[in-house]
Design an enzyme around this catalytic site. Structure first.
Site, PDB file in Angstrom:
ATOM      1  N   SER A 147       0.853  -1.186   0.000  1.00 24.66           N
ATOM      2  CA  SER A 147       0.000   0.000   0.000  1.00 24.66           C
ATOM      3  C   SER A 147       0.887   1.234   0.000  1.00 24.66           C
ATOM      4  CB  SER A 147      -0.882   0.010   1.260  1.00 24.66           C
ATOM      5  OG  SER A 147      -1.527   1.252   1.436  1.00 24.66           O
ATOM      6  N   TYR A 160      -1.668   0.313  10.650  1.00 22.83           N
ATOM      7  CA  TYR A 160      -1.621  -0.116   9.250  1.00 22.83           C
ATOM      8  C   TYR A 160      -0.300   0.288   8.614  1.00 22.83           C
ATOM      9  CZ  TYR A 160      -3.400  -1.017   4.516  1.00 22.83           C
ATOM     10  OH  TYR A 160      -3.593  -1.502   3.242  1.00 22.83           O
TER      11      TYR A 160
END
Length: 261
Positions: A147, A160
């Protein structure tokens, strides 16, 4: 002179390709299964939700293998099933996700533990288990979906960020370690992608809050957009390694700049 036809030796890029795709029950993983099977690949679709895998299998012809990639016994069972089916040359690690938007001062152990289990440990266990097979085939590929959260940290994203930074670090180390075995290692780093479950799960099932994440954003990426990039990256001739591919919607010029209309 003989009339018998001879069969030419096949190169790595001429053989029928085969892959394991994790996270296949939804979103980018599901779209990747569709993209690869549409091009004639043999695909093992892996996720925990058996009923969704069976529906995908009926649609695409993929082999459904329900498994939790962070569980050693499930991974061993998956490797056995793939070996019996003839093996693979490509591993596509898409399973993962985010939970929570708490600042670190309010971090929840269970959210962080889930994110590291899903994004880091699961990817490591799958890669470790399939590397012998990928090395043996002589032209293996590992693609890890991380990501843009692995590139830039942001408030409320600490867990995250940490998980995806770790997965990115593992991916970069793997590329160095496996080049001598002719295993190429690819990283795809998506930005804002609108899928049915990612943000909903991150926000604890709050559908209204999840919708607001994409509000006013012209054409956020779709699962199919990312899957098409994944398909391209693993299909190019094997001597080409697309080390890192960052993919964002035009409206997301950077992590801190998102255009809303």
């Amino acid at each position: 002179m003989t009339s018998a036809a001879t069969t030419p030796d096949l190169t790595a890029d001429d053989r029928t390709r085969s892959a394991v795709v994790t996270g296949a029950s939804t979103g980018i993983g599901e779209a990747t299964v569709r993209a690869l099977t549409a091009e004639g690949w043999r695909v093992y679709a892996v996720a925990r939700r058996a009923e969704r895998l069976e529906a995908l299998s009926a649609e695409t012809g993929a082999v459904a293998v329900p498994a939790d990639i962070a569980e050693d016994d499930d991974v061993a069972r998956l490797v056995a099933a793939v070996t019996e089916g003839g093996g693979i040359d490509t591993l596509v690690n898409i399973a993962g996700g985010a939970r929570g938007t708490d600042w670190i001062a309010d971090a929840k152990n269970e959210d962080w533990e889930w994110m590291f289990r899903a994004n880091v440990l699961g990817t490591m266990k799958m890669t470790r288990a399939f590397l012998p097979m990928l090395r043996e085939c002589g032209h293996g590929t590992v693609l890890n979906l991380t990501s843009v959260a692995a590139l830039v940290s942001y408030e409320g994203g600490g867990g995250y960020n940490a998980a995806k930074f770790a997965e990115r670090g593992m991916t970069r180390a793997l590329r160095l370690e496996e080049a001598e075995h002719n295993v190429r290692v690819i990283e795809v780093l998506p930005g804002l992608v609108k899928t049915e479950e990612f943000t909903l799960m991150r926000l604890g099932g709050d559908a209204e809050a999840a919708q607001k994440v994409y509000e006013g954003v012209r054409e956020p990426l779709t699962a199919e957009d990312v899957a098409d990039v994944v398909r391209y990256a693993v299909t190019v001739p094997h001597h080409i390694n697309l080390d890192e591919i960052v993919i964002r919607p035009v409206a997301q010029a950077a992590a801190h700049k998102l255009i809303r209309e």
